[in-house]
Design an enzyme around this catalytic site. Structure first.
Site, mmCIF file in Angstrom:
data_model
loop_
_atom_site.group_PDB
_atom_site.id
_atom_site.type_symbol
_atom_site.label_atom_id
_atom_site.label_comp_id
_atom_site.label_asym_id
_atom_site.label_seq_id
_atom_site.Cartn_x
_atom_site.Cartn_y
_atom_site.Cartn_z
ATOM 1 N N CYS A 45 -1.723 7.025 5.760
ATOM 2 C CA CYS A 45 -2.862 7.558 4.994
ATOM 3 C C CYS A 45 -2.787 9.076 4.908
ATOM 4 C CB CYS A 45 -4.177 7.160 5.657
ATOM 5 S SG CYS A 45 -4.360 5.396 5.911
HETATM 6 C C1 BEZ Z 1 -1.340 4.125 8.411
HETATM 7 O O1 BEZ Z 1 -2.125 4.582 7.592
HETATM 8 O O2 BEZ Z 1 -0.463 4.807 8.888
HETATM 9 C C2 BEZ Z 1 -1.428 2.701 8.826
HETATM 10 C C3 BEZ Z 1 -2.652 2.063 8.818
HETATM 11 C C4 BEZ Z 1 -2.712 0.757 9.232
HETATM 12 C C5 BEZ Z 1 -1.554 0.081 9.608
HETATM 13 C C6 BEZ Z 1 -0.334 0.721 9.575
HETATM 14 C C7 BEZ Z 1 -0.286 2.035 9.181
#
Ligand code: BEZ
Length: 212
Positions: A45
């Site tokens: 994100c």
């Molecule tokens: C991320 O945003 O890095 C993420 C969020 C949930 C699961 C895996 C990665």
């Protein structure tokens, strides 16, 4: 029922990192990209929001406003924005909705309980100036989206709206486009496409990109 292409994008009022937002008022006459992510302070994100910030000029050139969403709160968003700015060498220049009560997530069907019961997946909606939903994509939490692809689709949608053309598979800006099948009148076609066109088949008519 889940949203579908052509539906009116639901209006809402919700808190954000930039204050309270009334969605339709906030959109005004612009196109919009509303996208959710699972949680603040997560690696994928962080890169996605950094990318969106870096594409500010590209979004602006197309008349598009971006707005992100997670179920985390405003204070969390504000702290995370500082991290995004530092780690991605950018300045987050768009609001992040704080959808703690899941109001927007439910309106836009962003929680997929068999993937995760409480967190939003990577949903993305492109909304046009008439507030109609024009693109819906859903990615899993573990896969960051390709924001160049989002821009490519917006370019295609705007070409369709402004020039009655559609874009072929793997089309990139500057490639030939296709005349929409509903356009049949030769005189109108000649007027709309002064550079001419090539009919590979009666239903497959290629023409140079009109706005180039
Ligand atoms: C991320 O945003 O890095 C993420 C969020 C949930 C699961 C895996 C990665």
């Amino acid at each position: 029922m889940a949203l579908r292409l052509g539906d009116l994008a639901p209006d809402f009022e919700q808190d954000s990192s930039e204050g309270r937002i009334r969605f339709h008022d906030w959109l005004g006459e612009s196109w919009g990209v509303l996208f959710s992510h699972p949680a603040d302070y997560t690696p994928v994100c962080t890169t996605e929001l950094g990318l969106t910030a870096k594409l500010k000029d590209e979004f602006a050139r197309r008349g598009v406003k971006a707005i992100a969403l997670s179920v985390d709160g405003v204070e969390s968003h504000k702290g995370w924005i500082q991290d995004i700015n530092e780690t991605q060498s950018t300045t987050v220049n768009f609001p992040i909705l704080a959808d703690g009560d899941r109001k927007v997530s439910q309106l836009y069907d962003m929680i997929h309980p068999n993937a995760n019961e409480t967190l939003t997946v990577r949903s993305l909606f492109v909304i046009d100036p008439k507030k109609k939903v024009r693109l819906i994509i859903t990615y899993p939490a573990s896969t960051g989206r390709n924001f160049n692809e989002i821009l490519r689709v917006i370019d295609s949608l705007q070409l369709t709206d402004n020039h009655s053309v559609a874009t072929p598979g793997n089309w990139q800006d500057g490639d030939d486009v296709v005349i929409v099948p509903s356009l049949k009148d030769e005189a109108v076609i000649r007027e709309k496409f002064p550079k001419g066109y090539k009919a590979v088949r009666p239903y497959l008519r290629l023409t140079p990109q009109p706005n180039k």
